[in-house]
Motif scaffolding. Structure first.
Motif, PDB file in Angstrom:
ATOM      1  N   HIS A 206       9.485   2.358   1.136  1.00  0.00           N
ATOM      2  CA  HIS A 206       8.137   1.817   1.230  1.00  0.00           C
ATOM      3  C   HIS A 206       8.134   0.491   1.975  1.00  0.00           C
ATOM      4  CE1 HIS A 206       7.941   4.522  -2.279  1.00  0.00           C
ATOM      5  NE2 HIS A 206       6.678   4.700  -1.933  1.00  0.00           N
TER       6      HIS A 206
ATOM      7  N   TRP B 280       6.898  -3.560   9.079  1.00  0.00           N
ATOM      8  CA  TRP B 280       7.659  -2.311   9.159  1.00  0.00           C
ATOM      9  C   TRP B 280       9.129  -2.619   9.478  1.00  0.00           C
ATOM     10  CZ3 TRP B 280       4.594   1.963   8.240  1.00  0.00           C
ATOM     11  CH2 TRP B 280       3.226   1.830   8.479  1.00  0.00           C
TER      12      TRP B 280
ATOM     13  N   PHE C  75       1.384   9.525   3.856  1.00  0.00           N
ATOM     14  CA  PHE C  75       1.920   8.198   4.124  1.00  0.00           C
ATOM     15  C   PHE C  75       1.499   7.739   5.513  1.00  0.00           C
ATOM     16  CE2 PHE C  75       5.163   9.542   1.029  1.00  0.00           C
ATOM     17  CZ  PHE C  75       5.383   8.382   0.303  1.00  0.00           C
TER      18      PHE C  75
ATOM     19  N   LEU D 176       2.557  -2.708  -3.541  1.00  0.00           N
ATOM     20  CA  LEU D 176       2.270  -1.979  -2.307  1.00  0.00           C
ATOM     21  C   LEU D 176       0.828  -2.200  -1.903  1.00  0.00           C
ATOM     22  CD1 LEU D 176       3.910   1.471  -3.203  1.00  0.00           C
ATOM     23  CD2 LEU D 176       4.958  -0.450  -1.968  1.00  0.00           C
TER      24      LEU D 176
ATOM     25  N   GLN E 193      -3.014   6.283   0.368  1.00  0.00           N
ATOM     26  CA  GLN E 193      -1.683   6.302   0.951  1.00  0.00           C
ATOM     27  C   GLN E 193      -1.126   4.890   1.073  1.00  0.00           C
ATOM     28  OE1 GLN E 193      -1.765   7.990   4.905  1.00  0.00           O
ATOM     29  NE2 GLN E 193      -3.609   6.903   5.469  1.00  0.00           N
ATOM     30  N   VAL E 194       0.191   4.825   1.270  1.00  0.00           N
ATOM     31  CA  VAL E 194       0.885   3.557   1.471  1.00  0.00           C
ATOM     32  C   VAL E 194       1.729   3.653   2.729  1.00  0.00           C
ATOM     33  CG1 VAL E 194       0.915   2.938  -0.976  1.00  0.00           C
ATOM     34  CG2 VAL E 194       2.785   4.306  -0.027  1.00  0.00           C
ATOM     35  N   LYS E 195       2.259   2.512   3.168  1.00  0.00           N
ATOM     36  CA  LYS E 195       3.119   2.486   4.347  1.00  0.00           C
ATOM     37  C   LYS E 195       4.551   2.842   3.965  1.00  0.00           C
ATOM     38  CE  LYS E 195       0.609  -1.223   6.764  1.00  0.00           C
ATOM     39  NZ  LYS E 195       0.731  -2.616   7.261  1.00  0.00           N
ATOM     40  N   SER E 196       5.246   3.561   4.859  1.00  0.00           N
ATOM     41  CA  SER E 196       6.642   3.901   4.611  1.00  0.00           C
ATOM     42  C   SER E 196       7.413   3.934   5.919  1.00  0.00           C
ATOM     43  CB  SER E 196       6.769   5.249   3.898  1.00  0.00           C
ATOM     44  OG  SER E 196       6.463   6.309   4.787  1.00  0.00           O
TER      45      SER E 196
ATOM     46  N   TYR F 119       1.793   5.346  -8.316  1.00  0.00           N
ATOM     47  CA  TYR F 119       2.314   6.707  -8.391  1.00  0.00           C
ATOM     48  C   TYR F 119       1.781   7.460  -9.607  1.00  0.00           C
ATOM     49  CZ  TYR F 119       5.168   6.803  -4.275  1.00  0.00           C
ATOM     50  OH  TYR F 119       5.553   6.844  -2.963  1.00  0.00           O
TER      51      TYR F 119
ATOM     52  N   THR G  86       3.384   6.302   8.236  1.00  0.00           N
ATOM     53  CA  THR G  86       4.831   6.284   8.393  1.00  0.00           C
ATOM     54  C   THR G  86       5.261   5.957   9.811  1.00  0.00           C
ATOM     55  OG1 THR G  86       5.137   7.913   6.630  1.00  0.00           O
ATOM     56  CG2 THR G  86       6.932   7.666   8.189  1.00  0.00           C
TER      57      THR G  86
ATOM     58  N   ARG H 217       3.631  -0.531  -7.677  1.00  0.00           N
ATOM     59  CA  ARG H 217       4.103   0.780  -7.209  1.00  0.00           C
ATOM     60  C   ARG H 217       4.064   1.833  -8.313  1.00  0.00           C
ATOM     61  NH1 ARG H 217       9.973   2.037  -4.319  1.00  0.00           N
ATOM     62  NH2 ARG H 217      10.086   4.249  -4.847  1.00  0.00           N
TER      63      ARG H 217
ATOM     64  N   GLU I 274       7.539  -3.690  -7.587  1.00  0.00           N
ATOM     65  CA  GLU I 274       7.203  -3.764  -6.168  1.00  0.00           C
ATOM     66  C   GLU I 274       5.693  -3.584  -6.008  1.00  0.00           C
ATOM     67  OE1 GLU I 274       8.853  -1.875  -1.993  1.00  0.00           O
ATOM     68  OE2 GLU I 274       8.870  -0.621  -3.799  1.00  0.00           O
TER      69      GLU I 274
END
Length: 209
Positions: free
Chosen positions: A78, A85, A148, A5, A40-43, A24, A150, A20, A3
């Protein structure tokens, strides 16, 4: 399949796209060395209810790397690169809970939940966005805090649910009062995400009127 990101700084500026797993590895090393994370990433985070307002929580397996054995929000995930979103929350729901859903604006949602057969399709709405949400997890008996970008969602669905994540124990159902009582008596049974959601969005966790 790996994946990809989109990676952002803490001010929300897009930096790059990244695998991904590699992301991490990088942030865990940064947290180990500095005690904080600069990217940061979107979640998405979803709390699902039935029309009576009973809340579905995921019971995480004891073999999970993060938050093993704890009660968690219904769905989290994620937002992949070039994904919206809304598509992310619908996709996570389909993959983890096995039913179709739609994300509506608040006015659409308030009307639709009263006239839609919720045994056929789930209906979701966004309730908040946090540009630097601090997600606290337990990993290897140590606390790990990750920022995140979020969006939080709530939704209703009255059909059957089959949790398909092989590393989870399944779904457990609470009334709001049962959840509040259990949290007060046994806070260590729940993730910090659940505590945050209940504290901040309790007003949305209601039966359909």
């Amino acid at each position: 399949m790996n994946e990809t990101l989109e990676i952002f700084d803490r001010q929300g500026n897009l930096l790059e796209s990244m695998d991904r797993e590699a992301f991490y590895q990088e942030i865990k090393e940064e947290y180990k060395n500095k005690g904080s994370i600069s990217k940061q990433v979107k979640s998405i985070r979803l709390v699902l209810m039935n029309s009576d307002g009973r809340i579905y929580l995921q019971k995480r397996s004891k073999i999970k790397a993060q938050n093993p054995g704890l009660y968690d929000k219904t769905v989290g995930g994620h937002v992949a690169a070039r994904q919206t979103w809304e598509i992310a929350v619908i996709k996570e729901c389909a993959e983890e809970l096995g039913f179709p859903a739609a994300v509506l604006t608040p006015p659409e949602f308030d009307h639709a939940v009263r006239v839609t057969d919720l045994k056929v399709v789930g209906l979701f709405r966004e309730v908040d966005y946090k540009s630097n949400y601090q997600s606290t997890r337990i990993e290897n008996n140590q606390t790990f805090v990750q920022p995140f970008m979020t969006k939080f969602y709530i939704g209703y669905y009255d059909g059957s649910i089959k949790f398909s994540d092989g590393e989870s124990s399944g779904i457990e159902v609470f009334s709001l009062e049962e959840l509040k009582e259990e949290l007060a008596n046994n806070p260590n049974k729940f993730t910090e995400d659940v505590k945050f959601i209940l504290q901040n969005y309790e007003g949305f966790l209601t039966p359909i009127k």
